[in-house]
Write an enzyme that holds these catalytic residues in place. Sequence first.
Site, mmCIF file in Angstrom:
data_model
loop_
_atom_site.group_PDB
_atom_site.id
_atom_site.type_symbol
_atom_site.label_atom_id
_atom_site.label_comp_id
_atom_site.label_asym_id
_atom_site.label_seq_id
_atom_site.Cartn_x
_atom_site.Cartn_y
_atom_site.Cartn_z
ATOM 1 N N GLU A 115 58.658 105.101 48.523
ATOM 2 C CA GLU A 115 58.733 103.754 49.083
ATOM 3 C C GLU A 115 57.568 102.910 48.614
ATOM 4 O O GLU A 115 56.466 103.422 48.444
ATOM 5 C CB GLU A 115 58.651 103.845 50.630
ATOM 6 C CG GLU A 115 59.703 104.746 51.214
ATOM 7 C CD GLU A 115 59.430 105.135 52.670
ATOM 8 O OE1 GLU A 115 58.507 104.536 53.280
ATOM 9 O OE2 GLU A 115 60.118 106.027 53.166
ATOM 10 N N LYS A 117 54.406 100.844 48.946
ATOM 11 C CA LYS A 117 53.401 100.748 50.009
ATOM 12 C C LYS A 117 53.100 99.274 50.167
ATOM 13 O O LYS A 117 52.508 98.640 49.289
ATOM 14 C CB LYS A 117 52.143 101.520 49.624
ATOM 15 C CG LYS A 117 51.102 101.543 50.735
ATOM 16 C CD LYS A 117 49.962 102.477 50.372
ATOM 17 C CE LYS A 117 49.034 102.741 51.537
ATOM 18 N NZ LYS A 117 48.404 101.550 52.060
ATOM 19 N N ASP A 119 51.507 95.836 51.468
ATOM 20 C CA ASP A 119 50.163 95.450 51.862
ATOM 21 C C ASP A 119 50.231 94.436 52.995
ATOM 22 O O ASP A 119 50.090 93.244 52.805
ATOM 23 C CB ASP A 119 49.436 94.871 50.645
ATOM 24 C CG ASP A 119 47.943 95.063 50.751
ATOM 25 O OD1 ASP A 119 47.503 95.680 51.736
ATOM 26 O OD2 ASP A 119 47.226 94.593 49.854
ATOM 27 N N TYR A 227 59.257 101.796 58.421
ATOM 28 C CA TYR A 227 59.082 102.940 57.529
ATOM 29 C C TYR A 227 59.067 104.279 58.254
ATOM 30 O O TYR A 227 58.901 105.325 57.624
ATOM 31 C CB TYR A 227 57.863 102.796 56.613
ATOM 32 C CG TYR A 227 56.535 102.527 57.309
ATOM 33 C CD1 TYR A 227 55.982 103.445 58.182
ATOM 34 C CD2 TYR A 227 55.834 101.373 57.035
ATOM 35 C CE1 TYR A 227 54.770 103.202 58.800
ATOM 36 C CE2 TYR A 227 54.611 101.119 57.643
ATOM 37 C CZ TYR A 227 54.080 102.040 58.523
ATOM 38 O OH TYR A 227 52.888 101.792 59.125
ATOM 39 N N LYS A 319 48.168 105.147 44.658
ATOM 40 C CA LYS A 319 47.756 103.736 44.634
ATOM 41 C C LYS A 319 47.857 103.113 43.242
ATOM 42 O O LYS A 319 47.605 103.772 42.239
ATOM 43 C CB LYS A 319 46.291 103.618 45.105
ATOM 44 C CG LYS A 319 46.057 104.091 46.548
ATOM 45 C CD LYS A 319 46.651 103.142 47.566
ATOM 46 C CE LYS A 319 45.839 101.891 47.742
ATOM 47 N NZ LYS A 319 44.721 102.012 48.660
ATOM 48 N N CYS A 413 32.987 63.433 32.104
ATOM 49 C CA CYS A 413 33.928 64.375 31.499
ATOM 50 C C CYS A 413 33.174 65.258 30.507
ATOM 51 O O CYS A 413 32.465 64.736 29.644
ATOM 52 C CB CYS A 413 35.035 63.599 30.789
ATOM 53 S SG CYS A 413 36.108 64.660 29.793
ATOM 54 N N CYS A 416 34.836 64.160 26.756
ATOM 55 C CA CYS A 416 34.680 62.838 26.134
ATOM 56 C C CYS A 416 33.528 62.052 26.762
ATOM 57 O O CYS A 416 33.244 60.936 26.351
ATOM 58 C CB CYS A 416 35.977 62.046 26.223
ATOM 59 S SG CYS A 416 36.340 61.448 27.887
ATOM 60 N N CYS A 431 39.152 62.668 34.803
ATOM 61 C CA CYS A 431 38.700 61.847 33.685
ATOM 62 C C CYS A 431 39.824 60.862 33.404
ATOM 63 O O CYS A 431 40.967 61.248 33.219
ATOM 64 C CB CYS A 431 38.433 62.728 32.460
ATOM 65 S SG CYS A 431 38.338 61.801 30.923
ATOM 66 N N CYS A 437 40.601 60.809 25.482
ATOM 67 C CA CYS A 437 39.818 62.030 25.716
ATOM 68 C C CYS A 437 40.452 63.157 24.896
ATOM 69 O O CYS A 437 41.635 63.485 25.083
ATOM 70 C CB CYS A 437 39.836 62.374 27.208
ATOM 71 S SG CYS A 437 39.116 63.979 27.575
HETATM 72 S S1 IVH Z 1 54.145 105.831 56.256
HETATM 73 C C1 IVH Z 1 51.849 108.858 58.982
HETATM 74 N N1 IVH Z 1 55.235 104.098 54.600
HETATM 75 O O1 IVH Z 1 49.955 102.263 54.774
HETATM 76 C C2 IVH Z 1 52.305 108.021 57.872
HETATM 77 N N2 IVH Z 1 53.080 103.626 55.472
HETATM 78 O O2 IVH Z 1 47.542 104.514 55.378
HETATM 79 C C3 IVH Z 1 52.754 106.716 58.340
HETATM 80 N N3 IVH Z 1 52.159 101.475 54.759
HETATM 81 O O3 IVH Z 1 48.579 101.360 57.536
HETATM 82 C C4 IVH Z 1 52.747 105.680 57.284
HETATM 83 N N4 IVH Z 1 53.875 100.858 53.516
HETATM 84 O O4 IVH Z 1 50.984 100.657 57.636
HETATM 85 C C5 IVH Z 1 54.149 104.405 55.353
HETATM 86 N N5 IVH Z 1 56.336 102.646 53.171
HETATM 87 C C6 IVH Z 1 55.272 102.946 53.922
HETATM 88 C C7 IVH Z 1 54.152 102.086 54.034
HETATM 89 C C8 IVH Z 1 53.069 102.470 54.812
HETATM 90 C C9 IVH Z 1 52.674 100.515 53.973
HETATM 91 C C10 IVH Z 1 50.824 101.386 55.391
HETATM 92 C C11 IVH Z 1 50.806 101.780 56.833
HETATM 93 C C12 IVH Z 1 49.427 102.335 57.045
HETATM 94 C C13 IVH Z 1 48.986 102.673 55.682
HETATM 95 C C14 IVH Z 1 48.832 104.179 55.561
#
Ligand code: IVH
Length: 674
Positions: A115, A117, A119, A227, A319, A413, A416, A431, A437
């Site tokens: 999945e 991750k 942010d 998730y 990551k 500027c 020029c 400018c 210019c």
């Molecule tokens: S699973 C026990 N799935 O990443 C595991 N976490 O350090 C539960 N996060 O703050 C997390 N996308 O909020 C999982 N597809 C995803 C995620 C996800 C983002 C975040 C989560 C947590 C951090 C994990």
Amino acid sequence: MKQNSDALPKIEALRRQLEEYNYQYYVLDAPTVPDSVYDTLFLQLQQLEQAYPQYLSANSPTQRVGGKAIKSFDSIQHRIPMLSIDNVFDAELLQGFARRILERLQLSDISYSCEPKLDGLAVSLHYEAGQLVRAGTRGDGITGEDITHNVRAISEIPLVLRTTKPPQSLEIRGEAYMSKAVFNQLNESARQKGQKAFANARNAAAGSLRQLDPRIMKERQLNFFPYAIAFISDDVALALSNSHYERLRLLKQWGFKVNSDSEQVMGIQACVQYYEHLLARRTALPYDSDGVVIKVDDIVLQTQLGMTARAPRWAVAYKFPAEEVTTQLLDIEWQVGRTGTLTPVARLEPVFVGGATVSNATLHNFDEIARKDIRIGGTVIVRRAGDVIPEIVAAVLPQRTQNTRVASLPTHCPVCHSLVYKVAGEVAIRCMAGLHCPAQRKEAIVHYVSRKAMDIEGLGDKLITQLVMQNILQSPADIYHLDLNTLANLDRMGVKSAENIVQAINASKKTTFDKFLYALGIREVGETTAKTLAQQFGSLDALYGASIEALMDLNDIGPVVAAQVHVFFSQEHNKEIIQAILAAGVHWPSVQQKTLQPLQGQTFVLTGTLETLSREEAKARLEALGAKVSSSVSKKTHGVIVGEAPGSKLDKAQELGVPILDEKEFLVLLNTKT
Ligand code: IVH
């Protein structure tokens, strides 16, 4: 309190219907009714709830917007701790993770759920008998904050589960986030208002969820992807799948939007591939993602693996390369854009970020430098996300030494050397030297030759810079006088490339009117506006004569654009350049003009009584031809129509020299124009 035995079923039916429309719109992306239908039902529900307040419910669709502000956040205890996940940064470490798992489980291979991750912020949602009752932040993993009032405003979170047999108790965990599109819009409008912009979408989402007033939250439009099912009571007569991936599909049926970029795969090698694919798509994703979460898919195996004190053994975050790093700001230089805007550019100690080495970054404008207290010589946070221009997010204040200095606003500027101006109501300094210019001349020509404009291939940025610096190109018209000799003598040019350019210039002379208009680089005129202008006016002559009012009569053209177009075409030196371009042979097929209404852009005034038409009829006939009917005469009035016993408007018309039409002439006008 009113009593009505019909009211409650009606209210409940409306709620179900509206939630279903909401689900179709936000979760399935497939609305089945127009907004107006939704709005009408919404209003009906609101009125019924007002009339019968005894039936109000916190989970009514009306409460998504109308929730009350709170004074402070209550805390909530997580029955099951919200853990974090271990990180890995390369494929080898990921393989190590898989090896350890397989060893513990004594299995040869297993499947994983991969999945994105996201942010954003972890959020926990509690449902009782299918009703959302509480939502909390992660906090320290044990104690979070109650943000139920704000979570109700997230359209992608169901307030009531879409099932007739919900579990008695359910806890969903997922990520609340702000899409890139919403984030960019939010920051753009903050910048325009001179307010502080958010450093990234995550901060903006966090800031929104921490609002005490849910109305602000609603304006900011957060999204949510679940998730995990953290807890589900076993009262459901439901064969719950052992696959985590399948369980997320079940959540989709219950009304959640589930991330369609997730995949169920066999073996860790497929996880590496998934990671690489997602990384390649990272910029194009509608949300910020800082990596991939890889989970053992089988819930039974998950339980078997258990967790350490910090994190589960069955999941890992692989990551992406960091998009934000710190480095030293060496200097600030000012770059002059096509329209004369001076943009501060940071010169940086080169650093590796987001997969590339960066030595320049944008600072947007001077106000932002001041607001962020960014100083030359200091340490700054640089962000580079995919293809977007790297930017300075913030200054790192604790690392500030004595050797920093504050940047100053330029008075001239840098190219020029003419004076620069700050335009009232704008943050930009500019400018005003226009094509005088060299910087603006260069940018104007780069724009002129670009693909969506005149499309002259091979005439790139560097060549144009040389040609402008040597004063060979003073305006786009000079392009057509470039010969083989001149081109072949430029740095890093051969005869062959010079020939190609001459050919490309000749080929580009056959164009279309809208491309030509776009190529002129009139401020505020993008491709779409250029198309509108080309279609509605058809020819340059018509545009030369167009008043601001006539321009504003076009769809999608407001006063700012109209003024820019009008000013551009009334300047002699612009007309001279256009003439020179046409003389060089640039041409286009005549434009199929969209029939303009015959009296479009004209204003008439009626006075006195007409014999054959009432005042209303006369007005309607004029408006049907595109004219405006005004009640007062000014120099801009195109005609005053005079009937029996006219008022002072006739005197005014005579005084200003405005054309006067009697009834006969008026009828002739109406008949010839229809
Ligand atoms: S699973 C026990 N799935 O990443 C595991 N976490 O350090 C539960 N996060 O703050 C997390 N996308 O909020 C999982 N597809 C995803 C995620 C996800 C983002 C975040 C989560 C947590 C951090 C994990």
